[in-house]
Design a protein around this motif. Structure first.
Motif, PDB file in Angstrom:
ATOM      1  N   ASN A 139       0.823  -1.204   0.000  1.00 25.82           N
ATOM      2  CA  ASN A 139       0.000   0.000   0.000  1.00 25.82           C
ATOM      3  C   ASN A 139       0.862   1.261   0.000  1.00 25.82           C
ATOM      4  OD1 ASN A 139      -2.771   1.224   0.350  1.00 25.82           O
ATOM      5  ND2 ASN A 139      -1.799   2.024   2.195  1.00 25.82           N
ATOM      6  N   ASP A 140       1.959   1.252   0.776  1.00 25.24           N
ATOM      7  CA  ASP A 140       2.879   2.392   0.784  1.00 25.24           C
ATOM      8  C   ASP A 140       3.471   2.618  -0.604  1.00 25.24           C
ATOM      9  OD1 ASP A 140       2.396   2.632   3.477  1.00 25.24           O
ATOM     10  OD2 ASP A 140       4.244   1.614   4.089  1.00 25.24           O
ATOM     11  N   GLN A 141       3.853   1.527  -1.258  1.00 25.33           N
ATOM     12  CA  GLN A 141       4.441   1.640  -2.593  1.00 25.33           C
ATOM     13  C   GLN A 141       3.427   2.184  -3.596  1.00 25.33           C
ATOM     14  OE1 GLN A 141       5.783  -2.376  -3.242  1.00 25.33           O
ATOM     15  NE2 GLN A 141       7.617  -2.131  -1.977  1.00 25.33           N
ATOM     16  N   LEU A 142       2.177   1.736  -3.476  1.00 29.09           N
ATOM     17  CA  LEU A 142       1.134   2.251  -4.365  1.00 29.09           C
ATOM     18  C   LEU A 142       0.896   3.736  -4.111  1.00 29.09           C
ATOM     19  CD1 LEU A 142      -1.073   1.861  -6.465  1.00 29.09           C
ATOM     20  CD2 LEU A 142      -2.602   1.073  -4.637  1.00 29.09           C
ATOM     21  N   ARG A 143       0.842   4.142  -2.850  1.00 25.01           N
ATOM     22  CA  ARG A 143       0.681   5.565  -2.525  1.00 25.01           C
ATOM     23  C   ARG A 143       1.831   6.396  -3.078  1.00 25.01           C
ATOM     24  NH1 ARG A 143      -2.390   7.052   2.178  1.00 25.01           N
ATOM     25  NH2 ARG A 143      -0.627   8.166   3.093  1.00 25.01           N
ATOM     26  N   LEU A 156      -5.119  11.708  -1.554  1.00 21.95           N
ATOM     27  CA  LEU A 156      -4.507  10.496  -1.011  1.00 21.95           C
ATOM     28  C   LEU A 156      -4.317  10.527   0.508  1.00 21.95           C
ATOM     29  CD1 LEU A 156      -1.718  10.049  -3.722  1.00 21.95           C
ATOM     30  CD2 LEU A 156      -3.889   8.811  -3.573  1.00 21.95           C
ATOM     31  N   GLY A 157      -4.526  11.674   1.120  1.00 25.48           N
ATOM     32  CA  GLY A 157      -4.293  11.767   2.554  1.00 25.48           C
ATOM     33  C   GLY A 157      -2.829  11.841   2.920  1.00 25.48           C
ATOM     34  N   VAL A 158      -1.955  12.157   1.955  1.00 20.18           N
ATOM     35  CA  VAL A 158      -0.516  12.301   2.213  1.00 20.18           C
ATOM     36  C   VAL A 158      -0.249  13.762   2.550  1.00 20.18           C
ATOM     37  CG1 VAL A 158       1.806  12.033   1.278  1.00 20.18           C
ATOM     38  CG2 VAL A 158       0.012  10.423   0.617  1.00 20.18           C
ATOM     39  N   THR A 159      -0.068  14.058   3.828  1.00 18.05           N
ATOM     40  CA  THR A 159       0.041  15.453   4.271  1.00 18.05           C
ATOM     41  C   THR A 159       1.488  15.894   4.518  1.00 18.05           C
ATOM     42  OG1 THR A 159      -0.281  14.741   6.567  1.00 18.05           O
ATOM     43  CG2 THR A 159      -2.240  15.378   5.326  1.00 18.05           C
ATOM     44  N   LEU A 173      -7.847   1.978   3.134  1.00 18.80           N
ATOM     45  CA  LEU A 173      -6.437   1.610   3.320  1.00 18.80           C
ATOM     46  C   LEU A 173      -5.529   2.527   2.515  1.00 18.80           C
ATOM     47  CD1 LEU A 173      -4.422  -0.424   4.540  1.00 18.80           C
ATOM     48  CD2 LEU A 173      -4.735  -1.824   2.490  1.00 18.80           C
ATOM     49  N   LEU A 174      -5.925   2.828   1.272  1.00 19.50           N
ATOM     50  CA  LEU A 174      -5.095   3.660   0.397  1.00 19.50           C
ATOM     51  C   LEU A 174      -4.900   5.059   0.961  1.00 19.50           C
ATOM     52  CD1 LEU A 174      -3.671   3.968  -2.392  1.00 19.50           C
ATOM     53  CD2 LEU A 174      -5.871   4.742  -3.299  1.00 19.50           C
ATOM     54  N   THR A 175      -5.895   5.599   1.638  1.00 18.99           N
ATOM     55  CA  THR A 175      -5.834   6.976   2.123  1.00 18.99           C
ATOM     56  C   THR A 175      -5.324   7.097   3.555  1.00 18.99           C
ATOM     57  OG1 THR A 175      -8.181   6.804   2.701  1.00 18.99           O
ATOM     58  CG2 THR A 175      -7.648   7.786   0.573  1.00 18.99           C
ATOM     59  N   GLY A 176      -4.796   6.019   4.124  1.00 13.10           N
ATOM     60  CA  GLY A 176      -4.122   6.113   5.411  1.00 13.10           C
ATOM     61  C   GLY A 176      -4.888   5.593   6.603  1.00 13.10           C
ATOM     62  N   ALA A 177      -6.151   5.254   6.447  1.00 16.58           N
ATOM     63  CA  ALA A 177      -6.958   4.626   7.505  1.00 16.58           C
ATOM     64  C   ALA A 177      -6.948   5.418   8.806  1.00 16.58           C
ATOM     65  CB  ALA A 177      -6.477   3.197   7.760  1.00 16.58           C
ATOM     66  N   SER A 178      -7.179   6.744   8.728  1.00 17.16           N
ATOM     67  CA  SER A 178      -7.345   7.542   9.936  1.00 17.16           C
ATOM     68  C   SER A 178      -8.688   7.196  10.567  1.00 17.16           C
ATOM     69  CB  SER A 178      -7.294   9.031   9.601  1.00 17.16           C
ATOM     70  OG  SER A 178      -8.409   9.394   8.809  1.00 17.16           O
ATOM     71  N   PRO A 179      -8.883   7.499  11.867  1.00 19.89           N
ATOM     72  CA  PRO A 179     -10.161   7.151  12.511  1.00 19.89           C
ATOM     73  C   PRO A 179     -11.381   7.702  11.780  1.00 19.89           C
ATOM     74  CG  PRO A 179      -8.544   7.734  14.173  1.00 19.89           C
ATOM     75  CD  PRO A 179      -7.905   8.011  12.842  1.00 19.89           C
TER      76      PRO A 179
END
Length: 802
Positions: A131-135, A160-163, A224-230
Motif C-alpha cells: 500500500n505504501d508503494q502504491l501511494r 490520497l491523505g498524504v500530508t 487503506l489507500l488513504t491512510g486509515a485515519s479514525p
C-alpha cells in the motif's frame, strides 16, 4: 544504557532534513558494549517504539529513503522515555504516544546505526508495504500532472491523505478558518468516492444489487489507500453497513449505523476513544443526524441545493464548535462563510479533477496536465481567498480550555433552542396557511367539510369553543412556547459567555515562568485580569549554509508550537503588553508568532535594534498592526491596574543619535531591560540577560539614589529585599554577582534554562552564590513551568514536574 534491538519497521519511513522517523515492532533487545561474545542478556519481547535517527550527512538521506515498512532491521542506540508536558495544560507527548500504545523512544545516531537483516517475503506488514508503494506511485503521478510541488503537495493531501508535503503555511491558514477537515481524508471523501462509483456503474448498466456489492467491496481498499485515519475508518464502516442495508432493505436508521460503527472500532482498538479525530468525526456525524431535522425546516423554501448546503454547513459548524474550542481554543467567525463557499468547490470540482488527472497521467501525460490546469486555477483562488479571510485577526475568537460538562451543557442548550425555534416556525407557518385558507376558501365546500371534522377543526381554529376557552388555551400554549424559547436562548448564550471568559482567581496575581527550553518567556496575569508577556523564547536555527540540508519542512518553533497554544488555552484574548528585554533570538524569536496570532496593545523594548532580519521583521509587524511602541528606560513606570505597578530600572537613557534611527547594538545582553513588578504586596525582579557590567552600573545608580534619599531624610524610598528574582542570562557565570545578590537578597530565585543545554547553564558558582543568600531555587529544566501566585503579600509556588 546502550541497547541493541531487532525487529520490523512498522510504519512509513519519514525523512525530514537530518531526522528519520518511523515506528518499529521490537522483537528482541539486549545490552551491547560489553566484551561478551554471546548475547547472554537478550530478551524476546513484542513492543512498538518510535525510532528517531539523527542523520550525519546529506548522503544518508538517500539511504534512509530506501528503508520500507516490513524491513527486518537491527538497531543500536538508546531508549528514552517520551517527554512529559513541561507546561501546565501543554501538549503531553508521552500521553499522546500512550494512546498509540507506545511507551518508548529509540534514539539512533547516523544511518550506520541501522542494519537491514534478511526477512521472510511475507509478514504482518507486507500488505501495508504494498500500500505504501502504491501511494508513492500515485504521488509521483500527481507530481507529473501538476506543474508545481506546492499544488502537487496540496492535491496529495486532498486525494490520497498524504500530508507530509503540504505547505505548513497553507495548513496554518486553513486551520485558522476551521477548514482542516478539507485537508484530511474524511467522510466527505468516502461519500464522493462511493457516489461516483455507483454513478459510473449505473452508466455501465450494472444492476443495483451488483453495484452496491462492488462498491461495498472497494471501500476498504480506499480506506487503506488513504491512510486509515479514525475519521475515514468510521466513514468506511458506515458506508459499508449502509450499502449492505440498502441491498437487504433493512437497518436504514443513521444513528444505528453510527453506533454499530463506533462499537466495531472500539472493540478493535479501545484507544480510539481518546483520538481527537475519532471524537470529532463521530460527534459531527451524530450531530448532523440529530440536529439536521431541527435546522432543515428553516431553509425549506430556499432552492433545494442552496438550502441543503446552508443547513448542513450551519449545523456542522454549530455541532463541531464546542469540540473545536475544547481542543484548539479558537474559532473564526468567518468559518461559516469559508465552509459554505469552499467545501462544495473543493468536494465537487477540485477533488474529482485531481483524482481523474492523477489516473489519466498513467496513460496520457499531456492530457493529465490539461485536466490539472483548471484545478490549479481553482486552488490558487482557494489559497487567495483563505489568505484574504485570515488578514483581519478581529474575526478570530480565543476560548480558554473548558470542561466536558460545559460541552455537554452546550449541546443540551443548543438542542432546546433549535427544538423550540422549530416549533415556533411550524406554528407560524400553520397560522399563515390558515389565514390564507380563511381568506380564500371560507365558503368552499371542501373547507366546510374539513371543519366538520373535530381533528381538522382544531387545526383550522373553527371548532366550537365554549366561552372562548379554546382560544385562551391556544394563547396560553403559545405563551409557554415563547417562554421556553426565550429561556433556552438565554441559557445557550449564558453558556457561551461563561465558556469565553478567562478563568480568574479574584484578588490574586500570577507570574508564570514558562518552560521554553533555552530561553525566557514569562506570562504575568494581574489581579485586575491584565496579561503581560515578558519575552517569547526562541528556537535557534543552525540549518544554514552548508548545513541547509538539515532544515526540516516544519521545524519546531517555540512561539508557534508552545507559547501561542498556551496563551489561547489560558484564555488570553489580548496581551495588554509585551515586554521584550532585548533582541537576542532566545528571547525575541517566539514573539513573531505571538504578534501574528494574539492581539497586542503595547510593546516595550530596550530602544535598540539588532542586525538580524527576524528582529526587524518583528518590529515591522508591530508597526503594521499599530501596536504602541515604547523604549523602556530607567525611571519609567507603568501601572496596568490599581494593584499592579512596573518600575523599569535599566537600561539608562541611551545617548542621543544624530540621526533619527534607533541605534544598532550587536551586543544586546548588556542593554537588557530590567524591571520590578509590584503586585499584591509582593515584588518580582526581571533581568533578561543582563551581564555583570550592567549589574554593576545599575547598582551604582541605585546606591547613589538611596544615599541621596537618606541625605534628604526621606524614608519611604528605602530599598527592601526582593521576593522573587529571575536570574539573569539563564544562570550564566557572567551574571548574578555576589554584590548583586547582596543588594537584592531574593527570597526565591527562578532560572529559565533548557535541559542538557550546551552552554553549561546554570553555572555551579551561581548556584552556590544563591544558596549562600538562602534563596530558594526553582529551575525550568528540571521542574518545567513555575507558577508563583501573590495574594496580600503571601507567595505560593507550584511547578509542573514533581
Amino acid at each position: 544504557m546502550p541497547v541493541q534491538v531487532a525487529g520490523l519497521i512498522a510504519s512509513e519511513v519519514q525523512v525530514d532534513g537530518d531526522r528519520t522517523q518511523f515506528e518499529m515492532r521490537v522483537t528482541s533487545i539486549n545490552h551491547y558494549g560489553s566484551h561478551s561474545k554471546k548475547d547472554e542478556n537478550r530478551a524476546l519481547i513484542s513492543e512498538q517504539v518510535i525510532v528517531h535517527i539523527k542523520l550525519a550527512a546529506k548522503q544518508e538521506q538517500q539511504l534512509a529513503a530506501a528503508w520500507q515498512r516490513g524491513d527486518a532491521i537491527l538497531l543500536r542506540g538508546t531508549l528514552k522515555a517520551p517527554a512529559k508536558a513541561g507546561n501546565f495544560g501543554g501538549f503531553d507527548y508521552s500521553e499522546y504516544l500512550h494512546t498509540q500504545e507506545i511507551h518508548w523512544l529509540f534514539k539512533g545516531d547516523g544511518a550506520a546505526s541501522l542494519q537491514k537483516q534478511e526477512a521472510s517475503l511475507w509478514n504482518r506488514y507486507t500488505l501495508f508495504r504494498w500500500n505504501d508503494q502504491l501511494r508513492e506511485q500515485l504521488g509521483q503521478r500527481m507530481e507529473s500532472a501538476f506543474t508545481s510541488l506546492h499544488h502537487a503537495g496540496y492535491m496529495k493531501g486532498l486525494v490520497l491523505g498524504v500530508t507530509d508535503e503540504l505547505d505548513p503555511a497553507t495548513y496554518n491558514e486553513f486551520t485558522q478558518l476551521g477548514l482542516t477537515h478539507i485537508l484530511a481524508i474524511s467522510g466527505m471523501h468516502v461519500a464522493v468516492y462511493a457516489a461516483t462509483l455507483l454513478y459510473l456503474l449505473k452508466l455501465l448498466r450494472v444492476s443495483r444489487e451488483t453495484s452496491l456489492t462492488v462498491v461495498m467491496i472497494l471501500i476498504p481498499a480506499y480506506v487503506l489507500l488513504t491512510g486509515a485515519s479514525p475519521s475515514v475508518v468510521r466513514a468506511g464502516i458506515m458506508a459499508m453497513i449502509g450499502l449492505f442495508a440498502a441491498r437487504r432493505g433493512m437497518l436504514k436508521d443513521g444513528l444505528n449505523i453510527l453506533s454499530i460503527s463506533a462499537l466495531l472500532m472500539l472493540i478493535w482498538n479501545p484507544y480510539y476513544l481518546l483520538s481527537v479525530s475519532f471524537q470529532l468525526s463521530f460527534l459531527v456525524t451524530g450531530g448532523l443526524l440529530i440536529y439536521m431535522p431541527l435546522t432543515k425546516p428553516f431553509f425549506a423554501k430556499w432552492p433545494f441545493l442552496i438550502g441543503g448546503e446552508v443547513a448542513i454547513t450551519i449545523t456542522a459548524q454549530l455541532v463541531s464548535f464546542p469540540m473545536t474550542v475544547f481542543y484548539f481554543n479558537q474559532f473564526s467567525l468567518l468559518s461559516f462563510a469559508a465552509n459554505f463557499v469552499l467545501v462544495p468547490l473543493i468536494t465537487y470540482i477540485v477533488l474529482p479533477l485531481g483524482t481523474v488527472a492523477m489516473g489519466l497521467s498513467f496513460l496520457w501525460g499531456d492530457g493529465a496536465r490539461i485536466l490539472a490546469w483548471p484545478a490549479e486555477q481553482l486552488n490558487d483562488l482557494t489559497f487567495l481567498l483563505v489568505k484574504w479571510l485570515n488578514v483581519d485577526d478581529a474575526y478570530v475568537s480565543i476560548w480558554p480550555s473548558s470542561s466536558i460538562l460545559w460541552v455537554m451543557a452546550y449541546y443540551a442548550a443548543l438542542y432546546s433552542v433549535l427544538y423550540w425555534l422549530k416549533r415556533w416556525l411550524t406554528s407560524r407557518r400553520q397560522t399563515n396557511d390558515i389565514t390564507v385558507l380563511n381568506s380564500t376558501a371560507i365558503s368552499s365546500p371542501i373547507y366546510t367539510g374539513l371543519a366538520a371534522s373535530p381533528e381538522w377543526a382544531a387545526i383550522l381554529h373553527t371548532a366550537p369553543e365554549p366561552e372562548g376557552a379554546g382560544k385562551f388555551a391556544s394563547r396560553q400554549w403559545n405563551g409557554y412556547r415563547h417562554l421556553a424559547l426565550a429561556l433556552s436562548v438565554i441559557a445557550w448564550l449564558g453558556i457561551l459567555y461563561t465558556g469565553y471568559q478567562s478563568p480568574g482567581e479574584g484578588n490574586t496575581g500570577t507570574v508564570q515562568y514558562l518552560d521554553v527550553g533555552q530561553g525566557d518567556s514569562i506570562l504575568i496575569t494581574t489581579p485586575g485580569g491584565k496579561h503581560i508577556l515578558v519575552d517569547g523564547g526562541g528556537t535557534m536555527d543552525f540549518a544554514t549554509g552548508k548545513n541547509a540540508w538539515r532544515k526540516r519542512a516544519d521545524p519546531y518553533e517555540v512561539g508557534k508550537d508552545t507559547i501561542v497554544p498556551l496563551l489561547k488555552q489560558r484564555g488570553v484574548h489580548r496581551l495588554d503588553a509585551v515586554i521584550l528585554t532585548h533582541g537576542d533570538h532566545d528571547h525575541a524569536g517566539g514573539l513573531q508568532a505571538v504578534l501574528d496570532q494574539i492581539p497586542v496593545s503595547t510593546l516595550f523594548f530596550n530602544g535598540t535594534l539588532t542586525d538580524k532580519t527576524p528582529f526587524r521583521k518583528l518590529l515591522n509587524t508591530a508597526l503594521d498592526k499599530q501596536i504602541k511602541l515604547y523604549g523602556a528606560h530607567h525611571s519609567m513606570e507603568w501601572e496596568p491596574d490599581q494593584a499592579t505597578k512596573i518600575r523599569f530600572l535599566y537600561p539608562f537613557t541611551l545617548p542621543e543619535n544624530e540621526s533619527e534611527q534607533l541605534p544598532v547594538m550587536k551586543e544586546q545582553n548588556h542593554y537588557s531591560v530590567a524591571m520590578i513588578l509590584e503586585m499584591e504586596g509582593a515584588s518580582f525582579l526581571f533581568t533578561g540577560d543582563m551581564d555583570d557590567a550592567a549589574e554593576s552600573s545599575l547598582l551604582s545608580e541605585l546606591t547613589r539614589f538611596s544615599s541621596s534619599v537618606k541625605d534628604e531624610g526621606a524614608t519611604g524610598a528605602v530599598r527592601k529585599a526582593i521576593d522573587v528574582m529571575k536570574i539573569a542570562h539563564h544562570g550564566s557565570k557572567y551574571s548574578t554577582s555576589e554584590e548583586w545578590l547582596s543588594y537584592w537578597r531574593p527570597k526565591v530565585s527562578v532560572i529559565s534554562v533548557g535541559a542538557t543545554n550546551t552552554y553549561g547553564h546554570p553555572n555551579e558558582a551561581v548556584l552556590e552564590r544563591l544558596s549562600a543568600v538562602n534563596s530558594a531555587i526553582y529551575r525550568t529544566d528540571t521542574m518545567g513551568e513555575i507558577q508563583i501566585r501573590a495574594q496580600q503579600g503571601k507567595l505560593s509556588v507550584r511547578y509542573q514536574r514533581k
